[in-house]
Design a protein around this motif. Structure first.
Motif, PDB file in Angstrom:
ATOM      1  N   HIS A 157       5.066 108.486  22.289  1.00 13.17           N
ATOM      2  CA  HIS A 157       6.818 108.624  21.369  1.00 13.17           C
ATOM      3  C   HIS A 157       7.088 108.531  19.852  1.00 13.17           C
ATOM      4  CE1 HIS A 157       7.777 107.492  25.746  1.00 13.17           C
ATOM      5  NE2 HIS A 157       7.866 106.341  25.869  1.00 13.17           N
ATOM      6  N   GLY A 158       8.411 108.894  20.008  1.00 14.84           N
ATOM      7  CA  GLY A 158       8.197 109.036  18.332  1.00 14.84           C
ATOM      8  C   GLY A 158      10.159 108.514  17.498  1.00 14.84           C
ATOM      9  N   VAL A 159      10.216 108.124  16.880  1.00 17.08           N
ATOM     10  CA  VAL A 159      11.252 107.037  16.086  1.00 17.08           C
ATOM     11  C   VAL A 159      11.722 108.553  15.243  1.00 17.08           C
ATOM     12  CG1 VAL A 159      11.271 105.409  17.435  1.00 17.08           C
ATOM     13  CG2 VAL A 159      10.295 105.163  15.535  1.00 17.08           C
ATOM     14  N   ILE A 263       5.638 101.017  17.404  1.00 18.54           N
ATOM     15  CA  ILE A 263       6.330 101.818  16.237  1.00 18.54           C
ATOM     16  C   ILE A 263       8.086 101.672  16.069  1.00 18.54           C
ATOM     17  CG2 ILE A 263       4.372 103.286  17.268  1.00 18.54           C
ATOM     18  CD1 ILE A 263       7.333 105.019  17.887  1.00 18.54           C
ATOM     19  N   GLU A 264       8.776 100.646  16.321  1.00 17.77           N
ATOM     20  CA  GLU A 264       9.733 100.304  15.826  1.00 17.77           C
ATOM     21  C   GLU A 264       9.417  99.283  15.192  1.00 17.77           C
ATOM     22  OE1 GLU A 264      13.492 101.644  19.972  1.00 17.77           O
ATOM     23  OE2 GLU A 264      11.671  99.351  19.283  1.00 17.77           O
ATOM     24  N   SER A 265       9.114  98.501  15.153  1.00 22.90           N
ATOM     25  CA  SER A 265       8.171  97.302  13.690  1.00 22.90           C
ATOM     26  C   SER A 265       7.585  98.401  12.994  1.00 22.90           C
ATOM     27  CB  SER A 265       7.481  96.215  14.575  1.00 22.90           C
ATOM     28  OG  SER A 265       7.209  95.338  13.425  1.00 22.90           O
ATOM     29  N   MET A 266       6.773  98.968  13.158  1.00 23.62           N
ATOM     30  CA  MET A 266       6.083  99.239  11.812  1.00 23.62           C
ATOM     31  C   MET A 266       7.089 100.007  11.001  1.00 23.62           C
ATOM     32  SD  MET A 266       2.433  99.778  12.982  1.00 23.62           S
ATOM     33  CE  MET A 266       2.897 100.216  15.202  1.00 23.62           C
ATOM     34  N   ALA A 267       8.166 100.626  11.707  1.00 23.25           N
ATOM     35  CA  ALA A 267       8.802 101.794  10.868  1.00 23.25           C
ATOM     36  C   ALA A 267       9.989 100.790  10.081  1.00 23.25           C
ATOM     37  CB  ALA A 267       9.815 102.611  11.667  1.00 23.25           C
ATOM     38  N   CYS A 268       9.822  99.338  10.064  1.00 28.81           N
ATOM     39  CA  CYS A 268      10.661  98.718   9.617  1.00 28.81           C
ATOM     40  C   CYS A 268       9.990  98.432   8.504  1.00 28.81           C
ATOM     41  CB  CYS A 268      10.911  97.881  10.131  1.00 28.81           C
ATOM     42  SG  CYS A 268      13.157  98.242  11.506  1.00 28.81           S
TER      43      CYS A 268
END
Length: 360
Positions: A157-159, A263-268
């Protein structure tokens, strides 16, 4: 390319709050539209999309208080394959995904199925019966769980990383996001927070089937003021909580095929501490973007060392490996390979000839 996306119907696309599969379908669909593809989305009627929306039910099944998704998944599948000749490819993201297999098997329009859920003893035989269909695993660990299927490439998955707020500074609370359930290990997160005497914010939904677990292991522990359950949250609320958290706790007890919240957390910029289960080692770099641990005591010790993790490195890791462009590039390439016959597909999907017998 003419692409049909069949979504899960339990939540709208994109979901108002919880709903990883529906969030994935939305991100993929909108980017495919942006690239000039003609996308038709079979989803709930309250979905928001720039694709052509074919409503299967006026509202998401959850908002309609419908728990049995099977009849509506059958309906969505029937609507899509009734119009199969209008599409170059059909992307199956239904829940349960195997409902679409018989139609996909006999259709002259090729189908690709993204595997959003793990295999279990009840559905293994069914997957093996339709093993020649095109399957996209969302982690390498997932594809090892049931060898022998016609797997294409693993597509993570990607964001859209730039849409996630980034802060080098942070608060001192721990965060748990997603769903309150035994397999998600909510009680472990509380144990860790209590052992460290830290605030824990639980931003998670509670499903009816998990109420007994909640009453037994969670509810009585919310009265001390430091363990706070705020319920489900919107994307904006979740991102704000993530960007300001000391770290995200992910104490799962099952082989999770992927963890979108990771990945949402690490993106932040927020590191993750997680149990070594399922796809976790493929998503987190141990001691660099968080910690991968085996036990509750190891999780406690990892949180104590969380300041050693660079928040900038967390965001860079997602930008380099789990960005939206990389994900959509991979699906777009796969679509063309399947349509052009460069990937193995069932005979019925690449010619007008039908198989002489159906799987048993």
């Amino acid at each position: 390319m003419r692409i049909a996306q069949i979504a899960s119907l339990f939540e709208r696309v994109p979901p108002k709050r919880y709903g990883g599969t529906e969030r994935f379908v939305s991100l993929l669909t909108e980017e495919l539209v942006n690239r000039g593809h003609k996308v038709t989305l079979f989803a709930s009627g309250d979905s928001i999309t720039n694709a052509k929306l074919i409503p299967v039910n006026p509202h998401s099944l959850r908002e309609s208080h419908i728990l049995d998704t099977n009849p509506y998944t059958v309906l969505a599948t029937a609507m899509a394959y009734k119009n199969a000749d209008k599409f170059d490819i059909i992307h199956n993201n239904t829940y349960p995904d195997y409902v679409a297999f018989p139609a996909a098997y006999s259709s002259t329009t090729p189908t690709v199925t993204t595997l959003h859920t793990p295999f279990n003893i009840e559905n293994t035989r069914l997957f093996e019966a339709y093993k020649d269909l095109n399957f996209v695993p969302i982690s390498n660990n997932q594809r090892r769980s049931l060898p022998g299927l016609n797997y294409t490439r693993t597509i993570y998955h990607g964001v859209p990383v730039n849409k996630f707020p980034f802060k080098k500074t942070h608060g001192n609370y721990l965060l748990y996001v997603g769903r309150i359930a035994l397999i998600k290990g909510t009680h472990f997160a509380i144990d860790v927070a209590e052992a460290l005497n830290k605030e824990l914010i639980i931003a998670a939904k509670l499903d009816p089937q998990d109420i007994e677990y909640f009453n037994r292991f969670i509810g009585s522990r919310l009265s001390n003021g430091r363990i706070k359950w705020v319920g489900e949250v919107t994307d904006e609320e979740r991102n704000d909580l993530m960007a300001n958290a000391l770290c995200l706790l992910h104490p799962i007890t099952w082989k999770e095929p992927f963890g979108l919240t990771l990945i949402e957390s690490m993106a932040c910029g927020t590191p993750v501490v997680a149990f070594r289960k399922g796809s976790i080692p493929e998503i987190i770099i141990d001691k660099k973007t968080g910690f991968i641990v085996e036990t509750e005591n190891e999780m406690i010790r990892a949180v104590k060392k969380i300041s050693s993790i660079s928040r900038s490195e967390c965001r860079k890791h997602v930008r380099d490996n789990f960005n939206l462009k990389k994900m959509v590039d991979a699906y777009e390439k796969l679509y063309y390979e399947i349509v052009n016959g460069k990937k193995n597909t069932p005979t019925a999907q690449v010619s007008t000839r039908r198989r002489s017998k159906t799987p048993t």
